[in-house]
Enzyme design. Sequence first.
Site, PDB file in Angstrom:
ATOM      1  N   SER A   1       0.869  -1.186   0.000  1.00  0.00           N
ATOM      2  CA  SER A   1       0.000   0.000   0.000  1.00  0.00           C
ATOM      3  C   SER A   1       0.902   1.230   0.000  1.00  0.00           C
ATOM      4  O   SER A   1       2.092   1.123   0.327  1.00  0.00           O
ATOM      5  CB  SER A   1      -0.842  -0.030   1.287  1.00  0.00           C
ATOM      6  OG  SER A   1      -1.463   1.202   1.531  1.00  0.00           O
TER       7      SER A   1
ATOM      8  N   TYR B   1      -1.614  -0.823  10.585  1.00  0.00           N
ATOM      9  CA  TYR B   1      -1.694  -1.037   9.132  1.00  0.00           C
ATOM     10  C   TYR B   1      -0.402  -0.550   8.461  1.00  0.00           C
ATOM     11  O   TYR B   1       0.187  -1.247   7.636  1.00  0.00           O
ATOM     12  CB  TYR B   1      -2.911  -0.287   8.582  1.00  0.00           C
ATOM     13  CG  TYR B   1      -3.218  -0.554   7.124  1.00  0.00           C
ATOM     14  CD1 TYR B   1      -3.911  -1.695   6.728  1.00  0.00           C
ATOM     15  CD2 TYR B   1      -2.843   0.355   6.124  1.00  0.00           C
ATOM     16  CE1 TYR B   1      -4.218  -1.932   5.390  1.00  0.00           C
ATOM     17  CE2 TYR B   1      -3.142   0.129   4.789  1.00  0.00           C
ATOM     18  CZ  TYR B   1      -3.831  -1.009   4.425  1.00  0.00           C
ATOM     19  OH  TYR B   1      -4.124  -1.248   3.106  1.00  0.00           O
TER      20      TYR B   1
HETATM   21  N1  LIG Z   1      -8.867  -0.660  -1.023  1.00  0.00           N
HETATM   22  C1  LIG Z   1      -7.856   0.209  -0.952  1.00  0.00           C
HETATM   23  O1  LIG Z   1      -8.038   1.430  -1.038  1.00  0.00           O
HETATM   24  C2  LIG Z   1      -6.452  -0.317  -0.799  1.00  0.00           C
HETATM   25  C3  LIG Z   1      -5.379   0.583  -0.915  1.00  0.00           C
HETATM   26  C4  LIG Z   1      -4.073   0.100  -0.796  1.00  0.00           C
HETATM   27  C5  LIG Z   1      -3.838  -1.248  -0.561  1.00  0.00           C
HETATM   28  N2  LIG Z   1      -4.901  -2.111  -0.445  1.00  0.00           N
HETATM   29  C6  LIG Z   1      -4.604  -3.512  -0.178  1.00  0.00           C
HETATM   30  O2  LIG Z   1      -5.136  -4.298  -1.227  1.00  0.00           O
HETATM   31  C7  LIG Z   1      -5.487  -5.593  -0.735  1.00  0.00           C
HETATM   32  C8  LIG Z   1      -6.903  -5.935  -1.153  1.00  0.00           C
HETATM   33  O3  LIG Z   1      -7.787  -4.962  -0.621  1.00  0.00           O
HETATM   34  P1  LIG Z   1      -9.305  -4.859  -1.059  1.00  0.00           P
HETATM   35  O4  LIG Z   1      -9.629  -3.417  -1.208  1.00  0.00           O
HETATM   36  O5  LIG Z   1      -9.604  -5.788  -2.164  1.00  0.00           O
HETATM   37  O6  LIG Z   1     -10.012  -5.365   0.316  1.00  0.00           O
HETATM   38  P2  LIG Z   1     -11.317  -6.275   0.555  1.00  0.00           P
HETATM   39  O7  LIG Z   1     -11.645  -6.142   1.999  1.00  0.00           O
HETATM   40  O8  LIG Z   1     -12.381  -5.962  -0.440  1.00  0.00           O
HETATM   41  O9  LIG Z   1     -10.788  -7.737   0.234  1.00  0.00           O
HETATM   42  C9  LIG Z   1      -9.888  -8.395   1.065  1.00  0.00           C
HETATM   43  C10 LIG Z   1     -10.165  -9.884   1.013  1.00  0.00           C
HETATM   44  O10 LIG Z   1      -9.214 -10.533   1.880  1.00  0.00           O
HETATM   45  C11 LIG Z   1      -9.866 -11.514   2.641  1.00  0.00           C
HETATM   46  N3  LIG Z   1      -9.158 -11.745   3.900  1.00  0.00           N
HETATM   47  C12 LIG Z   1      -8.957 -10.854   4.896  1.00  0.00           C
HETATM   48  N4  LIG Z   1      -8.326 -11.430   5.920  1.00  0.00           N
HETATM   49  C13 LIG Z   1      -8.074 -12.712   5.558  1.00  0.00           C
HETATM   50  C14 LIG Z   1      -7.443 -13.813   6.205  1.00  0.00           C
HETATM   51  N5  LIG Z   1      -6.976 -13.717   7.466  1.00  0.00           N
HETATM   52  N6  LIG Z   1      -7.339 -14.972   5.542  1.00  0.00           N
HETATM   53  C15 LIG Z   1      -7.843 -15.087   4.278  1.00  0.00           C
HETATM   54  N7  LIG Z   1      -8.478 -14.094   3.637  1.00  0.00           N
HETATM   55  C16 LIG Z   1      -8.596 -12.913   4.264  1.00  0.00           C
HETATM   56  C17 LIG Z   1     -11.271 -10.946   2.874  1.00  0.00           C
HETATM   57  O11 LIG Z   1     -12.229 -11.943   3.200  1.00  0.00           O
HETATM   58  C18 LIG Z   1     -11.563 -10.247   1.553  1.00  0.00           C
HETATM   59  O12 LIG Z   1     -12.243 -11.087   0.643  1.00  0.00           O
HETATM   60  C19 LIG Z   1      -5.281  -5.529   0.775  1.00  0.00           C
HETATM   61  O13 LIG Z   1      -4.052  -6.098   1.129  1.00  0.00           O
HETATM   62  C20 LIG Z   1      -5.271  -4.031   1.072  1.00  0.00           C
HETATM   63  O14 LIG Z   1      -4.566  -3.715   2.243  1.00  0.00           O
HETATM   64  C21 LIG Z   1      -6.190  -1.675  -0.566  1.00  0.00           C
END
Ligand SMILES: NC(=O)c1ccc[n+]([C@@H]2O[C@H](COP(=O)([O-])OP(=O)(O)OC[C@H]3O[C@@H](n4cnc5c(N)ncnc54)[C@H](O)[C@@H]3O)[C@@H](O)[C@H]2O)c1
Length: 281
Positions: A162, A175
């Site tokens: 991120s 985080y």
């Molecule tokens: N959405 C944003 O703005 C953003 C920005 C920067 C980085 N990210 C990173 O991108 C990645 C994906 O984010 P997203 O927006 O798709 O989030 P999201 O919450 O939509 O999806 C995350 C998925 O991970 C699964 N998950 C969480 N904990 C878990 C565990 N312990 N074991 C197995 N599965 C697990 C959840 O069930 C979910 O389906 C993450 O690592 C997040 O930190 C997101």
Amino acid sequence: MTQLSQPSRLAGKTAIITGAARGVGRACARLFAEQGADLVLVDIAGDLPGVPYPMGTASQLEHTADVCRELGSTVLATKADLRDDAAVRAAVDSAIGRFGRIDVVVNNAGIAAPSGQPVHRTSPEDWQLMLDVNLSGAWRVINAVGDVMTAQRSGSIVNISSTAGLVGYRHFAGYVAAKHGLVGLTKAAALDLAPLGVRVNALCPGSIRDAESVEGVMLSQIARALDVPVADHETTFVAAQPMNALVEPEDVAAAALWLASDESVRVTGSVTTVDGGFTAR
Ligand SMILES: NC(=O)c1ccc[n+]([C@@H]2O[C@H](COP(=O)([O-])OP(=O)(O)OC[C@H]3O[C@@H](n4cnc5c(N)ncnc54)[C@H](O)[C@@H]3O)[C@@H](O)[C@H]2O)c1
């Protein structure tokens, strides 16, 4: 007239994608399926105590799998909590049992909360949970696939960090620490595995739109933790990104595809932003 078609960029490859039930994980799965990969889709697909918003569900995971099958991919969808060593190993073992090899891993699963407190008000439980999922979860998968990929003398691991892996954010110490840790893990693992033919790279996305097509929720959850009004949270986050746009889940998937494919064959230990210029300032 003969049609010139682009060759499938992941033909013959098997990819594990964590957090594949929705969001960025689903966008990666869809694009990888389009590009000819067979897939192992991993998600907790159920509650994660301590996280104040719902995780992906079993039906969302199945939906991702169905979409990818319709695109021609052979898919194994498996429930595993990345906090659980045995569950991670079982998921990797079932991938090997089904496909015989693992060419790509996208360590994408992550949580955005519990957060929203200053560092001195963060509970030990909340700190531990954040590191366990967002940092140790990726380590567990790398640890479990390492022997397989090094025996193959090939493999590409893409860690979804991120902008919080590069700069600080107020009230997000757990985080931020976990995502900085993931950048460090990427570099250290890249050095360990480079002589053995395995590449490890990180992507650092900025604010990603909660796109309906992938049922995204994380950005509105980050808004909630920061007390940003959820109804117009997009306006607030857009204003922070110099390109005046949120990142789309597909933007992250496109970068992951390049790192997963042989087009990036000499790239390892890299940390690439997909953030509309946020960290350029
Ligand atoms: N959405 C944003 O703005 C953003 C920005 C920067 C980085 N990210 C990173 O991108 C990645 C994906 O984010 P997203 O927006 O798709 O989030 P999201 O919450 O939509 O999806 C995350 C998925 O991970 C699964 N998950 C969480 N904990 C878990 C565990 N312990 N074991 C197995 N599965 C697990 C959840 O069930 C979910 O389906 C993450 O690592 C997040 O930190 C997101």
